[in-house]
Each structure stands twice: as C-alpha cells, then as structure tokens.
Design an enzyme around this catalytic site. Structure first.
Site, short mmCIF file in Angstrom:
data_model
loop_
_atom_site.label_atom_id
_atom_site.label_comp_id
_atom_site.label_asym_id
_atom_site.label_seq_id
_atom_site.Cartn_x
_atom_site.Cartn_y
_atom_site.Cartn_z
N CYS A 1 -22.73 -50.80 29.65
CA CYS A 1 -23.76 -49.97 30.28
C CYS A 1 -23.83 -48.68 29.48
O CYS A 1 -23.26 -48.59 28.40
CB CYS A 1 -23.49 -49.75 31.77
SG CYS A 1 -22.08 -48.71 32.20
N HIS B 1 -0.64 -55.01 26.82
CA HIS B 1 0.14 -54.54 27.97
C HIS B 1 -0.44 -54.92 29.32
O HIS B 1 0.30 -55.05 30.29
CB HIS B 1 0.29 -53.02 27.92
CG HIS B 1 1.16 -52.56 26.80
ND1 HIS B 1 1.45 -51.23 26.62
CD2 HIS B 1 1.80 -53.23 25.81
CE1 HIS B 1 2.25 -51.10 25.56
NE2 HIS B 1 2.45 -52.30 25.05
#
Length: 147
Positions: free
Chosen positions: A65, A98
């Site tokens: 966006c 992670h």
C-alpha cells in the site's frame, strides 16, 4: 514458489513491477488485485493475502500500500499470516530468519522498485533458523491462555 501479491490503489504500479519480476524469477504469482488506480480499501487486499496463505493457495505473500503499514495490519488479522513491514533487505531477511514471516509488506510511497526487489529477494532466499526462535513464533499464533 507460489506467491500471493496484492495492493491498494497507491501501490498498484509497484505490484505490477514486482509480480512481473517474480514471474521472471520462476515463481507462480497469484495476483489478488487491485488492478487500477481507483480508490479501494487496503484492508480488503491485506485480508486477501492472509486468506491465500491460510488456505494454501500461496506459500508466501506480498502486501503493498502507500506506506505498507495499513495493509500489514490487515494481513496480520489472519492468525495464519505473519506479515512483516520492511523497507530494506536486512529486515526482510531477519523477518524470515527469526520470525518465520510468510509475508512482507512494503510501502510504495517510501520504497523504490529496486529496493523493493532487493527486499523481496532477501525475504524469499532466507530460511527460517528455527531453534530458539520456534518457541517465539509459536507464541505469535497462540491465544493468551496458551502462552
């Protein structure tokens, strides 16, 4: 890899560039819209990315966006989606390594095409490290009572 991509009107140009680039890289692209610059609601398109990941139509997602913020929030409403807002490759790689992110969000008004490609490349090429990170990733989808 099957990759869902969606944008609102502010990012449709970047979506087209990235979808074409992904196809050139040999990926299968599920384009969830929008297809023009007429104003649309970014939550609809963030939700579409989350739904595509949840139902298995896609293995990874890209949500775009103007800023990347709103569509990332919308995508993350689906518990099956772990969408990280990124603007440079290190964050994109760490989101995979992670956090086992399965989607990234970027803002077309704050990132250029080449940087967006670099982020996407880092995101798609970095494996999840697992180990100590798995427990934390499990917590992301858990209800408060399960934590």
């Amino acid at each position: 890899m099957r990759i869902a991509i969606a944008s609102d009107h502010a990012a449709v140009s970047l979506k087209i560039v990235l979808a074409d680039w992904l196809r050139e890289q040999g990926h299968e692209v599920l384009d969830l819209g929008t297809d023009g610059t007429a104003s649309v609601d970014y939550p609809d398109f963030g939700r579409a990315v989350g739904d595509a990941l949840a139902d298995g139509r896609a293995e990874r997602g890209v949500a775009l966006c103007g800023s990347g913020i709103g569509i990332s929030i919308a995508a993350n409403r689906n518990p099956a989606c772990r969408c990280a807002l990124v603007s440079e490759p290190l964050s994109a790689a760490l989101a995979r390594q992670h956090n086992n992110a399965n989607a990234i969000a970027m803002g077309a008004r704050v990132i250029g095409e080449e940087m967006a490609k670099a982020c996407l490349e880092a995101f798609l090429s970095t494996p999840f490290e697992g180990g100590r990170h798995q427990r934390r990733v499990d917590m992301l989808s858990a209800t408060p009572a399960q934590i």
